[in-house]
Design an enzyme around this catalytic site. Sequence first.
Site, PDB file in Angstrom:
ATOM      1  N   HIS A  79      30.199  59.612  42.231  1.00  0.00           N
ATOM      2  CA  HIS A  79      30.729  59.622  40.869  1.00  0.00           C
ATOM      3  C   HIS A  79      30.744  58.215  40.283  1.00  0.00           C
ATOM      4  O   HIS A  79      30.454  58.023  39.107  1.00  0.00           O
ATOM      5  CB  HIS A  79      32.121  60.243  40.841  1.00  0.00           C
ATOM      6  CG  HIS A  79      33.058  59.721  41.892  1.00  0.00           C
ATOM      7  ND1 HIS A  79      32.778  59.765  43.245  1.00  0.00           N
ATOM      8  CD2 HIS A  79      34.282  59.136  41.803  1.00  0.00           C
ATOM      9  CE1 HIS A  79      33.776  59.245  43.923  1.00  0.00           C
ATOM     10  NE2 HIS A  79      34.699  58.842  43.081  1.00  0.00           N
ATOM     11  N   ASN A 110      39.778  43.708  44.349  1.00  0.00           N
ATOM     12  CA  ASN A 110      39.072  44.215  45.526  1.00  0.00           C
ATOM     13  C   ASN A 110      37.660  43.629  45.606  1.00  0.00           C
ATOM     14  O   ASN A 110      36.782  44.032  44.842  1.00  0.00           O
ATOM     15  CB  ASN A 110      39.017  45.742  45.449  1.00  0.00           C
ATOM     16  CG  ASN A 110      38.405  46.376  46.683  1.00  0.00           C
ATOM     17  OD1 ASN A 110      37.713  45.718  47.456  1.00  0.00           O
ATOM     18  ND2 ASN A 110      38.658  47.653  46.871  1.00  0.00           N
ATOM     19  N   PRO A 111      37.410  42.708  46.535  1.00  0.00           N
ATOM     20  CA  PRO A 111      36.077  42.099  46.620  1.00  0.00           C
ATOM     21  C   PRO A 111      34.996  43.090  47.027  1.00  0.00           C
ATOM     22  O   PRO A 111      33.834  42.953  46.634  1.00  0.00           O
ATOM     23  CB  PRO A 111      36.250  41.000  47.678  1.00  0.00           C
ATOM     24  CG  PRO A 111      37.450  41.407  48.471  1.00  0.00           C
ATOM     25  CD  PRO A 111      38.344  42.144  47.526  1.00  0.00           C
ATOM     26  N   ASP A 138      38.346  53.886  36.875  1.00  0.00           N
ATOM     27  CA  ASP A 138      39.446  54.670  37.416  1.00  0.00           C
ATOM     28  C   ASP A 138      38.855  55.985  37.885  1.00  0.00           C
ATOM     29  O   ASP A 138      38.033  56.590  37.176  1.00  0.00           O
ATOM     30  CB  ASP A 138      40.526  54.914  36.359  1.00  0.00           C
ATOM     31  CG  ASP A 138      41.824  55.412  36.990  1.00  0.00           C
ATOM     32  OD1 ASP A 138      42.337  54.735  37.901  1.00  0.00           O
ATOM     33  OD2 ASP A 138      42.323  56.473  36.572  1.00  0.00           O
ATOM     34  N   SER A 139      39.235  56.400  39.071  1.00  0.00           N
ATOM     35  CA  SER A 139      38.600  57.588  39.629  1.00  0.00           C
ATOM     36  C   SER A 139      39.592  58.435  40.394  1.00  0.00           C
ATOM     37  O   SER A 139      40.697  57.999  40.732  1.00  0.00           O
ATOM     38  CB  SER A 139      37.441  57.184  40.545  1.00  0.00           C
ATOM     39  OG  SER A 139      37.898  56.370  41.611  1.00  0.00           O
ATOM     40  N   THR A 147      39.990  44.154  38.861  1.00  0.00           N
ATOM     41  CA  THR A 147      40.357  44.516  40.227  1.00  0.00           C
ATOM     42  C   THR A 147      40.424  43.249  41.059  1.00  0.00           C
ATOM     43  O   THR A 147      39.795  42.241  40.726  1.00  0.00           O
ATOM     44  CB  THR A 147      39.347  45.492  40.852  1.00  0.00           C
ATOM     45  OG1 THR A 147      39.777  45.854  42.174  1.00  0.00           O
ATOM     46  CG2 THR A 147      37.978  44.844  40.986  1.00  0.00           C
ATOM     47  N   LYS A 159      34.776  46.187  46.065  1.00  0.00           N
ATOM     48  CA  LYS A 159      34.351  46.903  44.860  1.00  0.00           C
ATOM     49  C   LYS A 159      33.383  46.049  44.038  1.00  0.00           C
ATOM     50  O   LYS A 159      32.410  46.563  43.474  1.00  0.00           O
ATOM     51  CB  LYS A 159      35.561  47.293  44.005  1.00  0.00           C
ATOM     52  CG  LYS A 159      35.189  48.086  42.762  1.00  0.00           C
ATOM     53  CD  LYS A 159      36.403  48.497  41.934  1.00  0.00           C
ATOM     54  CE  LYS A 159      37.119  49.671  42.537  1.00  0.00           C
ATOM     55  NZ  LYS A 159      38.140  50.234  41.587  1.00  0.00           N
TER      56      LYS A 159
END
Length: 204
Positions: free
Chosen positions: A185, A12-13, A74-75, A10, A15
Amino acid sequence: MSKQKIILATSNPHKAIEIHDMLDGAYEVLTMADAGIDVEIIEDGATFEENALIKVRTIRPYVKDADAILMADDSGLCVDALDGAPGIFSARYAGENVTYADNNRKLLKALVGVPAGKRGAQFVCAVALIFPDGEKWTGRGIVEGRIAAALQGDGGFGYDPLFIAKESGRAYAQMSEAEKNAISHRARAMALAKEKMAEKLRIR
């Protein structure tokens, strides 16, 4: 002694920070940008697990640190009355380049007339790992809940204002980030990943 590195598939920092905290700071968690990786990931799997594996497999040839663990997740939201939709298409349920509000509007419209007792849903997160020795692993975290008849709360993102978690009776968007992360989750999937990595690396 330096910490074991995890490279996330990813850019995305946020995350990376979230996952670092979910793993109790026991690992050094890097994004693709941190690791100098710039590659397009095409998620064309049929399940959350397949998409998570596609992500780690895509970045693997570009990873320079042979000792790093590769990780991806993955969600999405699966609604019972919609036969599991939006599922793996959760981010683009209303189309490409849409807003969270667009997706929420489409979901509410799809559930018009569906009574409260039939609005069951699950937030699902699949995590995939590739270890330095090549072993691949996936795990799945699930939170049961239902879809509200209208937006609730002003926190979170995505479907958070519509998803009422079963165990709290509140929307994700009505919880603080700490409260949400305690039951989410992703947190549940990460707990499984943490257990697997500890078993693999003998980190206790």
